[in-house]
Design a protein around this motif. Structure first.
Motif, mmCIF file in Angstrom:
data_model
loop_
_atom_site.group_PDB
_atom_site.id
_atom_site.type_symbol
_atom_site.label_atom_id
_atom_site.label_comp_id
_atom_site.label_asym_id
_atom_site.label_seq_id
_atom_site.Cartn_x
_atom_site.Cartn_y
_atom_site.Cartn_z
ATOM 1 N N VAL A 279 -23.278 -73.624 31.958
ATOM 2 C CA VAL A 279 -23.129 -73.889 30.523
ATOM 3 C C VAL A 279 -21.821 -74.619 30.281
ATOM 4 N N LEU A 280 -21.875 -75.641 29.444
ATOM 5 C CA LEU A 280 -20.654 -76.254 28.920
ATOM 6 C C LEU A 280 -20.952 -76.634 27.476
ATOM 7 N N ASN A 281 -20.415 -75.848 26.562
ATOM 8 C CA ASN A 281 -20.617 -76.062 25.129
ATOM 9 C C ASN A 281 -19.316 -76.512 24.491
ATOM 10 N N ASP A 282 -19.383 -77.600 23.741
ATOM 11 C CA ASP A 282 -18.246 -78.083 22.958
ATOM 12 C C ASP A 282 -18.463 -77.562 21.542
ATOM 13 N N ASP A 283 -17.740 -76.507 21.191
ATOM 14 C CA ASP A 283 -17.975 -75.768 19.947
ATOM 15 C C ASP A 283 -16.901 -76.043 18.907
ATOM 16 N N ILE A 284 -17.331 -76.205 17.667
ATOM 17 C CA ILE A 284 -16.423 -76.191 16.514
ATOM 18 C C ILE A 284 -16.782 -74.973 15.671
ATOM 19 N N VAL A 285 -15.831 -74.049 15.568
ATOM 20 C CA VAL A 285 -16.020 -72.822 14.794
ATOM 21 C C VAL A 285 -15.240 -72.984 13.499
ATOM 22 N N HIS A 286 -15.925 -72.945 12.380
ATOM 23 C CA HIS A 286 -15.274 -73.163 11.101
ATOM 24 C C HIS A 286 -14.451 -71.936 10.675
ATOM 25 N N PRO A 287 -13.548 -72.111 9.694
ATOM 26 C CA PRO A 287 -12.638 -71.026 9.300
ATOM 27 C C PRO A 287 -13.361 -69.734 8.909
ATOM 28 N N ASN A 288 -12.667 -68.620 9.178
ATOM 29 C CA ASN A 288 -13.154 -67.279 8.812
ATOM 30 C C ASN A 288 -14.556 -66.994 9.355
ATOM 31 N N SER A 289 -14.769 -67.338 10.612
ATOM 32 C CA SER A 289 -16.066 -67.085 11.231
ATOM 33 C C SER A 289 -15.883 -66.932 12.737
ATOM 34 N N GLY A 290 -16.988 -66.712 13.437
ATOM 35 C CA GLY A 290 -16.883 -66.591 14.887
ATOM 36 C C GLY A 290 -18.046 -65.821 15.475
ATOM 37 N N PHE A 291 -17.896 -65.528 16.757
ATOM 38 C CA PHE A 291 -18.925 -64.821 17.517
ATOM 39 C C PHE A 291 -18.635 -63.324 17.446
ATOM 40 N N ASP A 292 -19.471 -62.585 16.738
ATOM 41 C CA ASP A 292 -19.279 -61.138 16.661
ATOM 42 C C ASP A 292 -19.552 -60.492 18.021
ATOM 43 N N THR A 293 -19.242 -59.208 18.131
ATOM 44 C CA THR A 293 -19.334 -58.507 19.408
ATOM 45 C C THR A 293 -20.721 -58.649 20.027
ATOM 46 N N HIS A 294 -20.735 -59.075 21.297
ATOM 47 C CA HIS A 294 -21.993 -59.308 22.011
ATOM 48 C C HIS A 294 -21.745 -59.106 23.506
ATOM 49 N N GLU B 207 -7.101 -71.882 16.677
ATOM 50 C CA GLU B 207 -6.769 -70.625 17.355
ATOM 51 C C GLU B 207 -8.016 -69.776 17.517
ATOM 52 N N ILE B 208 -8.125 -69.131 18.685
ATOM 53 C CA ILE B 208 -9.221 -68.201 18.958
ATOM 54 C C ILE B 208 -8.633 -66.801 19.119
ATOM 55 N N HIS C 189 -17.690 -58.484 24.027
ATOM 56 C CA HIS C 189 -16.502 -59.150 23.475
ATOM 57 C C HIS C 189 -16.856 -59.880 22.190
ATOM 58 N N SER C 190 -15.815 -60.229 21.444
ATOM 59 C CA SER C 190 -15.957 -61.052 20.243
ATOM 60 C C SER C 190 -14.920 -62.161 20.284
ATOM 61 N N GLU C 191 -15.255 -63.294 19.646
ATOM 62 C CA GLU C 191 -14.347 -64.446 19.573
ATOM 63 C C GLU C 191 -14.396 -64.980 18.148
ATOM 64 N N HIS C 192 -13.241 -65.016 17.465
ATOM 65 C CA HIS C 192 -13.227 -65.421 16.060
ATOM 66 C C HIS C 192 -12.150 -66.463 15.762
ATOM 67 N N ASN C 193 -12.425 -67.257 14.742
ATOM 68 C CA ASN C 193 -11.444 -68.134 14.136
ATOM 69 C C ASN C 193 -11.023 -67.470 12.830
ATOM 70 N N LEU C 194 -9.857 -66.861 12.828
ATOM 71 C CA LEU C 194 -9.403 -66.100 11.669
ATOM 72 C C LEU C 194 -8.657 -66.957 10.649
ATOM 73 N N SER C 195 -8.465 -68.244 10.956
ATOM 74 C CA SER C 195 -7.791 -69.127 10.013
ATOM 75 C C SER C 195 -8.636 -69.309 8.752
ATOM 76 N N ALA C 196 -7.976 -69.424 7.618
ATOM 77 C CA ALA C 196 -8.681 -69.665 6.352
ATOM 78 C C ALA C 196 -8.916 -71.148 6.101
ATOM 79 N N THR C 197 -8.263 -72.024 6.892
ATOM 80 C CA THR C 197 -8.299 -73.450 6.569
ATOM 81 C C THR C 197 -8.591 -74.381 7.749
ATOM 82 N N THR C 198 -8.383 -73.928 8.979
ATOM 83 C CA THR C 198 -8.400 -74.819 10.134
ATOM 84 C C THR C 198 -9.565 -74.519 11.063
ATOM 85 N N ASP C 199 -10.291 -75.565 11.463
ATOM 86 C CA ASP C 199 -11.357 -75.405 12.446
ATOM 87 C C ASP C 199 -10.787 -75.038 13.822
#
Length: 234
Positions: free
Chosen positions: A42-57, A72-73, A101-111
């Motif tokens: 797998v090689l995924n080029d991901d853009i995670v928008h602000p205040n979102s992310g991958f919940d625990t999985h 920031e992740i 694990h979970s991975e989130h972008n906690l920024s309110a403004t930055t991808d």
């Protein structure tokens, strides 16, 4: 042999909070002729928008490397690890018999932009590993930085599989050379900017499969940021 892979021919997904480019079959992108390149699954080029992310999985029996391009992740997992990483920093996880694990972008403004890379381990059920490295820009500026290696390799990040990850931020008109040992191959990702590889131009978010070559000559046409994975031939 150099096989250029154009970004417009890759799989894509837009879930609103997450925009992805899939180099190999993943999620809703199904292509039976494009499952893997050697041990690279797998090689995924991901853009995670602000205040979102991958919940625990959960994950198991996969070695997962995240390379942060922008933003920031924030990571948390069932082994008790919790941290935030930013541009040029690397997180690795060998999931063994299972980890959540979970991975989130906690920024309110930055991808957040990251490369999420899955490597098939040498065998199932290997001991779990987790770690990260906060590499500095100077370590990859106009040089190749070995960010991931096997247990016998030279990188500070060591996983089980026989692979090497290299990154560089190469200034316009500068160049680098890399020698391939016999029966080794490379998957090259142009993260930002434009380069030529042995004279073939590759643009931002394109990739290249490099097989049966003795060496590669990388020249930055613009300021260039790239990553490549060196491994045994399939």
């Amino acid at each position: 042999m150099l096989k250029k892979l154009l970004k417009q021919n890759m799989g894509t997904s837009n879930l609103g909070w997450l925009e992805s480019q899939f180099h190999f079959s993943f999620a809703e992108y199904r292509n039976p002729s494009n499952i893997n390149f050697g041990v690279l699954r797998v090689l995924n080029d991901d853009i995670v928008h602000p205040n979102s992310g991958f919940d625990t999985h959960p994950h198991s029996n996969m070695e997962i490397i995240s390379y942060i391009v922008d933003g920031e992740i924030t990571h948390k997992d069932s082994m008790g690890n919790s941290e935030t990483l930013t541009r040029g920093e690397v997180q690795y996880l060998s999931a063994g018999d299972g980890i959540f694990h979970s991975e989130h972008n906690l920024s309110a403004t930055t991808d957040l932009r990251l490369l999420q890379i899955w490597i098939i381990p040498p065998k199932a059920g290997m001991p779990r590993l987790y770690g990260s490295k906060k590499y500095l820009k100077e370590e990859r500026e106009n040089k190749l930085l070995n960010i991931v290696s096997s247990q016998d390799g030279n990188s500070e990040i060591k996983i089980y599989q026989d692979v090497n990850f290299y990154v560089s931020e190469l200034e316009k008109e500068k160049s680098l050379d890399f020698t391939l040992k016999e029966k080794r191959q490379v998957y090259f990702v142009q993260i930002e900017g434009t380069s030529t590889i042995n004279g073939i131009e590759i643009n931002e978010r394109d990739a290249m499969e490099i097989t049966k070559e003795n060496s590669i000559h990388i020249k930055a046409i613009t300021d260039s940021h790239f990553l490549f994975i060196e491994m045994e031939e399939a």
